[in-house]
Design a protein around this motif. Structure first.
Motif, PDB file in Angstrom:
ATOM      1  N   ILE A   9      -5.756   0.038  -4.383  1.00 33.33           N
ATOM      2  CA  ILE A   9      -5.962  -0.530  -3.197  1.00 33.33           C
ATOM      3  C   ILE A   9      -6.884  -1.474  -3.152  1.00 33.33           C
ATOM      4  CG2 ILE A   9      -7.112  -0.130  -1.053  1.00 33.33           C
ATOM      5  CD1 ILE A   9      -5.525   2.682  -0.969  1.00 33.33           C
ATOM      6  N   LEU A  22      -6.651  10.036  -7.264  1.00 30.71           N
ATOM      7  CA  LEU A  22      -7.370   9.446  -6.052  1.00 30.71           C
ATOM      8  C   LEU A  22      -8.455   8.245  -6.644  1.00 30.71           C
ATOM      9  CD1 LEU A  22      -8.736  12.668  -4.050  1.00 30.71           C
ATOM     10  CD2 LEU A  22      -6.696  11.135  -3.615  1.00 30.71           C
ATOM     11  N   VAL A  36       0.215   4.811  -2.143  1.00 32.10           N
ATOM     12  CA  VAL A  36      -0.261   6.176  -1.332  1.00 32.10           C
ATOM     13  C   VAL A  36       0.707   7.033  -1.379  1.00 32.10           C
ATOM     14  CG1 VAL A  36      -0.639   6.730   0.941  1.00 32.10           C
ATOM     15  CG2 VAL A  36      -1.782   4.461   0.083  1.00 32.10           C
ATOM     16  N   TYR A  52       0.987  -0.987  -0.085  1.00 30.59           N
ATOM     17  CA  TYR A  52      -0.013   0.007  -0.020  1.00 30.59           C
ATOM     18  C   TYR A  52       0.820   1.286  -0.072  1.00 30.59           C
ATOM     19  CZ  TYR A  52      -4.047  -2.648   1.236  1.00 30.59           C
ATOM     20  OH  TYR A  52      -5.257  -3.653   1.136  1.00 30.59           O
ATOM     21  N   VAL A  53       2.076   1.108   0.659  1.00 27.74           N
ATOM     22  CA  VAL A  53       2.830   2.529   0.699  1.00 27.74           C
ATOM     23  C   VAL A  53       3.232   2.930  -0.494  1.00 27.74           C
ATOM     24  CG1 VAL A  53       5.072   3.138   1.646  1.00 27.74           C
ATOM     25  CG2 VAL A  53       3.920   1.223   2.677  1.00 27.74           C
ATOM     26  N   ALA A  66       0.466   9.085  -4.914  1.00 29.32           N
ATOM     27  CA  ALA A  66      -0.869   9.674  -4.835  1.00 29.32           C
ATOM     28  C   ALA A  66      -0.734  10.897  -4.076  1.00 29.32           C
ATOM     29  CB  ALA A  66      -2.129   8.809  -4.481  1.00 29.32           C
ATOM     30  N   ALA A  67      -0.104  11.001  -2.883  1.00 27.70           N
ATOM     31  CA  ALA A  67       0.022  11.940  -1.886  1.00 27.70           C
ATOM     32  C   ALA A  67       0.772  13.211  -2.681  1.00 27.70           C
ATOM     33  CB  ALA A  67       0.526  11.654  -0.759  1.00 27.70           C
ATOM     34  N   LEU A 122      -5.941   5.597  -6.964  1.00 26.66           N
ATOM     35  CA  LEU A 122      -5.604   4.963  -5.824  1.00 26.66           C
ATOM     36  C   LEU A 122      -6.311   4.040  -5.325  1.00 26.66           C
ATOM     37  CD1 LEU A 122      -3.517   5.059  -3.465  1.00 26.66           C
ATOM     38  CD2 LEU A 122      -4.747   6.970  -2.706  1.00 26.66           C
TER      39      LEU A 122
END
Length: 216
Positions: A202, A195, A146, A142-143, A149-150, A198
């Motif tokens: 996920i 988003l 994320v 997941y890292v 995306a951030a 993402l």
């Protein structure tokens, strides 16, 4: 043949087939006119060989060496038998400990885990390997999505802030309303797209689709 035909013929999903292509175990030719992959009987035979070896538990690198001729099938089987025998011994250790725990019928609240862990450590010092399920508890996968995306959201948010500041600082240079909406809307669209991607990524990880693709 098209990939759908190969999927039905061999019993390997399209995701699996593409995974093996990415790993270099399969190289179908592409149609020069439309760019689509075209599979021949050679690729079908290779996929069946790969499926057989993967169902036996051979790692991809061993299959790759067999394909290149640097490792024969008998040698590969001999090497894999050693691995299977070692895994069998490890499973026997785990089976024996599970049997002991079952026979004791101790509730979890009264279980002396330190004692049992001590026994495990002694066996591990002798070469045993127990499954460590806690390694899969933290989904490291997941890292990366994320973080990416951030970063994209911060970048686009910063761009929107910069545009807003420039409009506020120099009102005499404010472009027409449609142009202003476009300038502010493009970064917003990118943020929404990132988003959405993402969320989909996920969901894929949560369903284990990557892991499924690597099994066969």
């Amino acid at each position: 043949m098209k990939i759908n035909e190969v999927e039905a013929l061999v019993g390997i999903t399209k995701k699996n087939i593409r995974f093996y292509e990415q790993e270099g175990l399969l190289s179908p030719r592409r149609n020069s006119e439309n760019g689509y992959r075209e599979y021949s009987q050679t690729e079908v035979d290779q996929l069946r060989q790969i499926k057989l070896m993967r169902k036996l538990g051979l790692p991809l690198e061993e299959i790759r060496r067999m394909q290149s001729g640097t490792l024969t099938v008998p040698d590969g089987m001999r090497r894999h038998l050693v691995t299977l025998e070692r895994e069998s011994r490890n499973l026997e250790h785990a089976r024996a400990m599970c049997s002991q725990l079952m026979e004791e019928e101790t509730p979890l609240s009264a279980l002396d885990a330190e004692q049992w862990l001590g026994q495990m450590e002694l066996l591990e010092q002798q070469g045993a390997i127990f499954q460590n399920r806690q390694q899969g508890d933290v989904r490291v996968k997941y890292v990366a999505p994320v973080l990416i995306a951030a970063l994209m959201v911060l970048l686009m948010g910063g761009l929107m802030g910069l545009i807003a500041w420039s409009l506020w600082a120099r009102p005499q240079d404010v472009p027409p309303l449609p142009m202003t909406l476009v300038l502010m809307g493009l970064p917003l669209v990118v943020i929404l797209g990132v988003l959405l991607a993402l969320v989909q990524r996920i969901q894929e990880i949560g369903k284990g689709e990557d892991d499924d693709a690597k099994q066969y």
